[in-house]
Scaffold this motif. Structure first.
Motif, PDB file in Angstrom:
ATOM      1  N   THR A  23       0.829  -1.112  -0.170  1.00 17.19           N
ATOM      2  CA  THR A  23      -0.001   0.013   0.045  1.00 17.19           C
ATOM      3  C   THR A  23       1.130   1.208  -0.008  1.00 17.19           C
ATOM      4  O   THR A  23       1.911   1.147   0.385  1.00 17.19           O
ATOM      5  CB  THR A  23      -0.840  -0.056   1.156  1.00 17.19           C
ATOM      6  OG1 THR A  23      -1.866   1.207   1.123  1.00 17.19           O
ATOM      7  CG2 THR A  23      -0.174   0.020   2.467  1.00 17.19           C
ATOM      8  N   TYR A 115      -8.223   0.230   6.008  1.00  9.41           N
ATOM      9  CA  TYR A 115      -6.829   0.421   6.505  1.00  9.41           C
ATOM     10  C   TYR A 115      -6.979   0.064   8.095  1.00  9.41           C
ATOM     11  O   TYR A 115      -6.319  -0.598   8.751  1.00  9.41           O
ATOM     12  CB  TYR A 115      -6.208   1.528   6.489  1.00  9.41           C
ATOM     13  CG  TYR A 115      -5.697   1.840   5.056  1.00  9.41           C
ATOM     14  CD1 TYR A 115      -5.202   0.788   3.988  1.00  9.41           C
ATOM     15  CD2 TYR A 115      -5.746   3.080   4.599  1.00  9.41           C
ATOM     16  CE1 TYR A 115      -4.595   1.044   2.959  1.00  9.41           C
ATOM     17  CE2 TYR A 115      -5.421   3.361   3.087  1.00  9.41           C
ATOM     18  CZ  TYR A 115      -4.658   2.285   2.313  1.00  9.41           C
ATOM     19  OH  TYR A 115      -4.326   2.440   0.989  1.00  9.41           O
ATOM     20  N   ALA A 174       4.028  -1.273   3.586  1.00  4.15           N
ATOM     21  CA  ALA A 174       3.300   0.006   3.482  1.00  4.15           C
ATOM     22  C   ALA A 174       4.556   1.200   3.170  1.00  4.15           C
ATOM     23  O   ALA A 174       5.522   1.221   3.926  1.00  4.15           O
ATOM     24  CB  ALA A 174       2.768   0.367   4.962  1.00  4.15           C
ATOM     25  N   GLN A 201      -2.197   3.025   7.761  1.00  5.03           N
ATOM     26  CA  GLN A 201      -1.366   2.158   6.900  1.00  5.03           C
ATOM     27  C   GLN A 201      -0.217   1.364   7.605  1.00  5.03           C
ATOM     28  O   GLN A 201      -0.032   0.437   7.404  1.00  5.03           O
ATOM     29  CB  GLN A 201      -1.050   2.872   5.711  1.00  5.03           C
ATOM     30  CG  GLN A 201      -2.134   3.468   4.748  1.00  5.03           C
ATOM     31  CD  GLN A 201      -1.739   4.266   3.488  1.00  5.03           C
ATOM     32  OE1 GLN A 201      -1.310   5.418   3.810  1.00  5.03           O
ATOM     33  NE2 GLN A 201      -1.654   3.689   2.183  1.00  5.03           N
ATOM     34  N   ALA A 204      -1.672  -1.118   9.788  1.00  2.49           N
ATOM     35  CA  ALA A 204      -2.035  -2.211   9.175  1.00  2.49           C
ATOM     36  C   ALA A 204      -0.878  -3.279   8.709  1.00  2.49           C
ATOM     37  O   ALA A 204      -0.953  -4.443   8.780  1.00  2.49           O
ATOM     38  CB  ALA A 204      -2.702  -1.733   7.945  1.00  2.49           C
TER      39      ALA A 204
END
Length: 654
Positions: A23, A115, A174, A201, A204
């Motif tokens: 991400t 997220y 991330a 993010q 996560a």
């Protein structure tokens, strides 16, 4: 001992494995970790690894020409993309359209909120966002091509109501961005225009056992960052990469603007005035819908101009403009800086802004439109053979209390001239926007009508309104012929009852005095009293009730006028050209009921619009009030003065 987490971009990218879920942050052209995207591209081109990545992102993050996530277009690098926007990475969009990669186009707010679900170890997200649009499994489930077969959006029923369940995808890597980092990875964002979802993010990826790579502009001494300035704690960050100059621009058009990062405030008066062209005409008309003391979101394109109009007309202090990226207040930026704001009150995280939007916090939004059909459906996500994506459009349009769609009537070479307060079509656009059926439903007119959501469609030559029967033409610009300039360039015929003229002030290159309209400063001038006949005349011709606050203002003025008289009065109300949102009819009828109970002897009203008379009569009848709404002023006054109805029958005093 805490280790020093500062490494090179190449060293950080070497940690990514084949098949990882990656991400990245960024919003349109801002806050993009360009050095990390460039290093990932370089590694793949030189070594062929890592392969088959899944890319997850919210808004587009690129310049639409190959920078940002546009760098990741190389065959084999990506296997799957879950994104709200594909337009900022056109070659990746082409690969998706060609069935070379798996792809999902989901609402920006949903991805942003997912997220947090990933960070909390939750399986996914329940939301009503996307119902009756192409994201709904009944209309495609957000899949962008035939290759994509896995369902990650499900239709479920909870306590008798339809919801969508969005499946969470665990994140391995991330990419985030900040301004400063200490050697232990604590990240601050003092020179960034937005904070976006970097914290969510990072959580996560970290909680999934993944890797968090932060791009910053500089390294600062350990302990020099104040705790409240740290937006991402070092416990979540594995690697810090320093990127300077071109690789760490505020956005692709601006190296750094301290007004956008909140480091300084700039005089609003210094902002450039818009040229009087089609774009300004659209923004001016849309600005008449602004709700005083309300919270507003503006989309990209024509809607951006409303911010400049609000500044020109000095109404910025009376509204709060926001962006889905997290800016609250101030003057919204446009162009490459879209999403940010000068003189903002605050910047909040993107996922929190979508919580606010989804919960009904927006009083109004103005968004663009690529296609619109007879049912009021709007498409902005996939048209003309191109996959653009919905961005935050679905979250925003579905949940705002009132929606304004704005854009030119046709597109592709359209030339418009404004002369002497009139619009002249010099050259018509090559492509129509108002077509029989939109290619993809990004906004469901039917769903909005079911819920009584007020929706209008503003162009440079006319205005439409959403009704339960479909699209209705309600206003026409001076100089425009309905048959020749409007109907001849539509694939369908809208409802045409009794369209009025767009306000002539919109087409004059001088201040519109919008503030007086929005704040109802001239409303008392619309009320007059005839002592000899004991009649209160209320002239609402051309007046617009945008919100319950407008109705409250009118009620206060009428009550004060009646109290000044000192006795019950008869009233005659002129509703010619009166505009009211469909969801406000009951509130308006409630005001009439109150006035009838406390201040009126008899009351009647008139309007040449048969539709308005019908809606008013329905609203009054529901409250048990006599629906005295006439077509002509003479009939309305006759009812008051002689006690007659239109057929001459005697009517008892109320």
């Amino acid at each position: 001992m805490k280790k020093n987490k500062v490494i090179t971009a190449d060293e950080a990218i070497a940690l990514i494995r084949d098949g990882d879920v990656v991400t990245t942050t960024g919003f349109v052209q801002s806050c993009i970790p360009e050095a990390l995207h460039a290093a990932l591209e370089k590694r793949y081109v030189e070594s062929g690894a890592p392969r088959d990545l899944t890319l997850i992102m919210t808004a587009g993050a690129g310049d639409s020409k190959g920078l940002g996530t546009g760098r990741l277009h190389h065959d084999g690098l990506l296997k799957r993309v879950i994104a709200a926007n594909f337009g900022r990475m056109p070659k990746v969009a082409e690969a998706a359209k060609a069935n070379k990669i798996y792809g999902y186009n989901l609402p920006q707010g949903v991805i942003s909120q997912l997220y947090r679900a990933c960070a909390a170890g939750q399986p996914g997200l329940f939301s009503k966002v996307g119902l009756k649009t192409y994201v709904d499994p009944r209309l495609g489930g957000g899949k962008v091509n035939e290759l994509t077969d896995e369902d990650i959006v499900k239709l479920v029923e909870v306590e008798g109501e339809e919801w969508l369940f969005y499946k969470a995808t665990k994140i391995d890597v991330a990419f985030i961005r900040g301004t400063s980092a200490d050697p232990h990875g604590n990240i601050s964002m003092e020179k960034e225009a937005l904070t976006l979802d970097v914290l969510a993010q990072a959580m996560a990826a970290r909680n999934n056992g993944g890797v968090v790579i932060a791009q910053v502009e500089r390294i600062v001494e350990d302990g020099s960052l104040r705790p409240k300035d740290v937006r991402v704690p070092g416990i979540l960050v594995d690697c810090v990469v320093v990127a300077e100059g071109e690789m760490h621009r505020m956005n692709y058009g601006v190296l750094h603007n301290p007004a956008l990062s909140g480091e300084v405030r700039v005089p609003v008066a210094s902002m450039k005035k818009m040229t009087l062209d089609a774009r300004k005409i659209i923004a001016r008309r849309a600005a008449f819908e602004l709700p005083p003391n309300g919270v507003v979101n503006l989309g990209v394109g024509a809607p951006e101009g409303i911010s400049a109009i609000a500044a020109e007309e000095k109404v910025t202090p009376y509204i709060t403009l926001t962006t889905e990226a997290g800016a609250v207040g101030g003057v919204l930026a446009s162009g490459s800086s879209f999403g940010a704001a000068s003189n903002a009150d605050c910047i909040i995280d993107q996922n929190q802004m979508f919580d606010f939007y989804d919960g009904g916090g927006l009083d109004m939004t103005c968004l663009g439109m690529a296609e619109c059909d007879r049912y009021g459906n709007v498409n902005t996500s996939s048209f003309g053979g191109k996959l653009n994506g919905c961005g935050g459009f679905i979250n925003i349009s579905q949940n705002a209390r009132a929606v304004v769609f704005a854009g030119t009537f046709t597109v592709g070479g359209l030339e418009v001239k404004i002369e002497n307060g009139e619009v002249k079509i010099v050259k018509e656009g090559r492509s129509r926007k108002f077509i029989d059926h939109v290619e993809q439903v990004t906004f469901s007119g039917e769903f909005a009508a079911e819920r009584g959501q007020p929706v209008i469609y503003v162009t440079e030559r006319c205005v439409f309104q959403l009704t339960r029967e479909g699209l209705e033409l309600i206003e026409v610009a001076p100089g425009i012929e309905i048959e020749e300039d409007i109907l001849a360039h539509m694939d369908f015929k809208p409802i045409v009852r009794n369209p009025g003229l767009m306000d002539r002030r919109i087409f004059m290159d001088e201040p519109m005095e919008l503030k007086a309209d929005l704040l109802n400063l001239r409303l008392p001038e619309r009320v007059s009293y005839d002592h000899d006949r004991n009649i209160l005349f209320v002239n609402l011709e051309g007046w617009q009730a945008r919100s319950k606050n407008d109705i409250a203002d009118l009620r206060r003025i009428l009550v004060n006028a009646c109290k000044a008289v000192g006795r019950r009065v008869n009233s005659v109300i002129n509703h010619d050209g009166f505009k009211i949102s469909e969801n406000l009819y009951d509130a308006y009828a409630e005001m009439i009921e109150y006035m009838s109970e406390h201040h009126y002897l008899k009351t009647t009203r008139y309007a040449t619009s048969a539709f308005l008379r019908l809606k008013m009569q329905e609203a009054l009848s529901r409250r048990g009030l006599a629906p005295h709404v006439f077509e002509r002023r003479e009939d309305a006054q006759a009812y008051i003065e002689r006690g007659d109805d239109p057929e001459g029958r005697a009517v008892a005093a109320e």
